[in-house]
Design a protein around this motif. Sequence first.
Motif, PDB file in Angstrom:
ATOM      1  N   ARG A   1      39.528 -58.555  20.909  1.00  4.98           N
ATOM      2  CA  ARG A   1      40.004 -57.338  21.574  1.00  4.98           C
ATOM      3  C   ARG A   1      39.147 -57.009  22.791  1.00  4.98           C
ATOM      4  O   ARG A   1      39.654 -56.636  23.856  1.00  4.98           O
ATOM      5  CB  ARG A   1      40.010 -56.165  20.590  1.00  4.98           C
ATOM      6  CG  ARG A   1      41.119 -56.219  19.562  1.00  4.98           C
ATOM      7  CD  ARG A   1      41.335 -54.885  18.889  1.00  4.98           C
ATOM      8  NE  ARG A   1      40.224 -54.493  18.031  1.00  4.98           N
ATOM      9  CZ  ARG A   1      40.128 -54.809  16.738  1.00  4.98           C
ATOM     10  NH1 ARG A   1      41.074 -55.535  16.159  1.00  4.98           N
ATOM     11  NH2 ARG A   1      39.102 -54.404  16.026  1.00  4.98           N
ATOM     12  N   LYS A   2      37.834 -57.151  22.647  1.00  5.36           N
ATOM     13  CA  LYS A   2      36.958 -56.859  23.785  1.00  5.36           C
ATOM     14  C   LYS A   2      37.142 -57.894  24.894  1.00  5.36           C
ATOM     15  O   LYS A   2      37.153 -57.549  26.069  1.00  5.36           O
ATOM     16  CB  LYS A   2      35.488 -56.815  23.338  1.00  5.36           C
ATOM     17  CG  LYS A   2      34.549 -56.405  24.473  1.00  5.36           C
ATOM     18  CD  LYS A   2      33.228 -55.895  23.975  1.00  5.36           C
ATOM     19  CE  LYS A   2      32.395 -55.351  25.132  1.00  5.36           C
ATOM     20  NZ  LYS A   2      31.149 -54.697  24.695  1.00  5.36           N
TER      21      LYS A   2
ATOM     22  N   PRO B   1      31.562 -56.096  19.330  1.00  3.90           N
ATOM     23  CA  PRO B   1      32.190 -56.578  18.091  1.00  3.90           C
ATOM     24  C   PRO B   1      31.294 -56.433  16.860  1.00  3.90           C
ATOM     25  O   PRO B   1      31.789 -56.443  15.737  1.00  3.90           O
ATOM     26  CB  PRO B   1      32.450 -58.058  18.386  1.00  3.90           C
ATOM     27  CG  PRO B   1      32.457 -58.174  19.868  1.00  3.90           C
ATOM     28  CD  PRO B   1      31.503 -57.143  20.361  1.00  3.90           C
TER      29      PRO B   1
ATOM     30  N   GLU C   1      36.809 -59.976  10.753  1.00  2.00           N
ATOM     31  CA  GLU C   1      36.819 -58.680  11.435  1.00  2.00           C
ATOM     32  C   GLU C   1      36.022 -58.743  12.740  1.00  2.00           C
ATOM     33  O   GLU C   1      36.456 -58.226  13.771  1.00  2.00           O
ATOM     34  CB  GLU C   1      36.235 -57.606  10.514  1.00  2.00           C
ATOM     35  CG  GLU C   1      36.255 -56.209  11.124  1.00  2.00           C
ATOM     36  CD  GLU C   1      35.666 -55.167  10.183  1.00  2.00           C
ATOM     37  OE1 GLU C   1      35.512 -54.012  10.623  1.00  2.00           O
ATOM     38  OE2 GLU C   1      35.360 -55.513   9.025  1.00  2.00           O
ATOM     39  N   ILE C   2      34.851 -59.378  12.709  1.00  2.00           N
ATOM     40  CA  ILE C   2      34.030 -59.525  13.918  1.00  2.00           C
ATOM     41  C   ILE C   2      34.781 -60.323  14.971  1.00  2.00           C
ATOM     42  O   ILE C   2      34.798 -59.960  16.160  1.00  2.00           O
ATOM     43  CB  ILE C   2      32.689 -60.205  13.580  1.00  2.00           C
ATOM     44  CG1 ILE C   2      31.808 -59.260  12.757  1.00  2.00           C
ATOM     45  CG2 ILE C   2      31.955 -60.634  14.854  1.00  2.00           C
ATOM     46  CD1 ILE C   2      30.551 -59.907  12.208  1.00  2.00           C
TER      47      ILE C   2
ATOM     48  N   GLN D   1      38.018 -60.647  15.333  1.00  3.95           N
ATOM     49  CA  GLN D   1      39.130 -59.847  15.865  1.00  3.95           C
ATOM     50  C   GLN D   1      38.630 -58.808  16.864  1.00  3.95           C
ATOM     51  O   GLN D   1      39.256 -58.584  17.902  1.00  3.95           O
ATOM     52  CB  GLN D   1      39.874 -59.187  14.714  1.00  3.95           C
ATOM     53  CG  GLN D   1      40.668 -60.156  13.847  1.00  3.95           C
ATOM     54  CD  GLN D   1      41.250 -59.509  12.612  1.00  3.95           C
ATOM     55  OE1 GLN D   1      40.848 -58.409  12.204  1.00  3.95           O
ATOM     56  NE2 GLN D   1      42.209 -60.173  11.992  1.00  3.95           N
ATOM     57  N   LYS D   2      37.504 -58.182  16.558  1.00  4.86           N
ATOM     58  CA  LYS D   2      36.909 -57.217  17.482  1.00  4.86           C
ATOM     59  C   LYS D   2      36.495 -57.908  18.781  1.00  4.86           C
ATOM     60  O   LYS D   2      36.664 -57.360  19.878  1.00  4.86           O
ATOM     61  CB  LYS D   2      35.705 -56.531  16.847  1.00  4.86           C
ATOM     62  CG  LYS D   2      36.034 -55.553  15.746  1.00  4.86           C
ATOM     63  CD  LYS D   2      34.753 -54.933  15.190  1.00  4.86           C
ATOM     64  CE  LYS D   2      35.023 -53.903  14.127  1.00  4.86           C
ATOM     65  NZ  LYS D   2      33.756 -53.332  13.585  1.00  4.86           N
TER      66      LYS D   2
ATOM     67  N   HIS E   1      28.377 -50.197  24.023  1.00  8.48           N
ATOM     68  CA  HIS E   1      29.762 -50.189  24.520  1.00  8.48           C
ATOM     69  C   HIS E   1      29.880 -50.854  25.881  1.00  8.48           C
ATOM     70  O   HIS E   1      30.965 -50.878  26.459  1.00  8.48           O
ATOM     71  CB  HIS E   1      30.282 -48.746  24.602  1.00  8.48           C
ATOM     72  CG  HIS E   1      30.469 -48.098  23.274  1.00  8.48           C
ATOM     73  ND1 HIS E   1      31.700 -47.937  22.678  1.00  8.48           N
ATOM     74  CD2 HIS E   1      29.562 -47.587  22.400  1.00  8.48           C
ATOM     75  CE1 HIS E   1      31.562 -47.347  21.506  1.00  8.48           C
ATOM     76  NE2 HIS E   1      30.264 -47.125  21.319  1.00  8.48           N
TER      77      HIS E   1
ATOM     78  N   GLU F   1      30.988 -61.356  23.312  1.00  9.58           N
ATOM     79  CA  GLU F   1      32.315 -61.556  22.711  1.00  9.58           C
ATOM     80  C   GLU F   1      32.920 -62.909  23.047  1.00  9.58           C
ATOM     81  O   GLU F   1      33.750 -63.434  22.290  1.00  9.58           O
ATOM     82  CB  GLU F   1      33.276 -60.436  23.113  1.00  9.58           C
ATOM     83  CG  GLU F   1      33.592 -60.330  24.599  1.00  9.58           C
ATOM     84  CD  GLU F   1      32.583 -59.511  25.374  1.00  9.58           C
ATOM     85  OE1 GLU F   1      32.843 -59.240  26.543  1.00  9.58           O
ATOM     86  OE2 GLU F   1      31.540 -59.118  24.786  1.00  9.58           O
TER      87      GLU F   1
ATOM     88  N   SER G   1      33.515 -50.651  26.120  1.00  5.78           N
ATOM     89  CA  SER G   1      34.271 -51.126  24.967  1.00  5.78           C
ATOM     90  C   SER G   1      33.269 -51.487  23.881  1.00  5.78           C
ATOM     91  O   SER G   1      32.258 -52.129  24.168  1.00  5.78           O
ATOM     92  CB  SER G   1      35.113 -52.355  25.342  1.00  5.78           C
ATOM     93  OG  SER G   1      35.841 -52.839  24.237  1.00  5.78           O
TER      94      SER G   1
ATOM     95  N   ASN H   1      29.239 -51.243  13.896  1.00  2.00           N
ATOM     96  CA  ASN H   1      29.943 -50.691  12.742  1.00  2.00           C
ATOM     97  C   ASN H   1      29.226 -49.431  12.282  1.00  2.00           C
ATOM     98  O   ASN H   1      28.047 -49.478  11.926  1.00  2.00           O
ATOM     99  CB  ASN H   1      29.999 -51.717  11.606  1.00  2.00           C
ATOM    100  CG  ASN H   1      30.844 -51.243  10.441  1.00  2.00           C
ATOM    101  OD1 ASN H   1      31.911 -50.663  10.631  1.00  2.00           O
ATOM    102  ND2 ASN H   1      30.374 -51.473   9.236  1.00  2.00           N
TER     103      ASN H   1
END
Length: 209
Positions: free
Chosen positions: A107-108, A128, A100-101, A103-104, A72, A204, A125, A131
Amino acid sequence: MQEIENFEKAFYQDGFKLGMNAVNAGADKAELFSAIQEMYTAIDGLNDSLSVLARQQGQSIECKVGCEWCCHQPVFALDYELDYLKDYIDNYFDDETKTEIKQKAERKQNKLGGLKDDALLNAKSPCPLLNDGACVAYEARPMACRIYLSSSIKSCLHFYNVPDDKNSYPALLDLPMRLGRMMNEGFKSALKMSGIVPEEFRIEEKLTV
């Protein structure tokens, strides 16, 4: 202390040799990625040996699947590592997972992009690639992840929950961190001698493109 310094020199030289082998072979994608994989395999072997030694001495390395507290925080890696990681994702995941990766990662990046210094280093955070408590690209994770080994889950939890506590930091094993960094430095130095100047990014940042 002298023994540790000798180990550092040896790992630096091994990294340099791997980098030069890739350069002398043309420094194309396949050669670079093969050299990176060999470097990672060497560090993983070191970690396996340390785990055996720790158990023999009644100690423990508490990192395991499902323990995600270190996943995180910001992770920095060199661009050739992140190219290797991205290539792994492109080759082993379907389009839905890749989206999905990404998009994550976005966001980060949006959350951490404007932070600097301690604010950035202490930010929390999810990665990405995280999971259900595990890294989906574990085999291709960068050096920083491979050498981050803790001997105390409590110290990791405290750092996760109270990141601003300047007297607290995960109880990380020093040897793999030092040797892994030196090996990567040797690899990077070889590339620089050939005119390739590696740059450092957060994970990221490369996974958003």
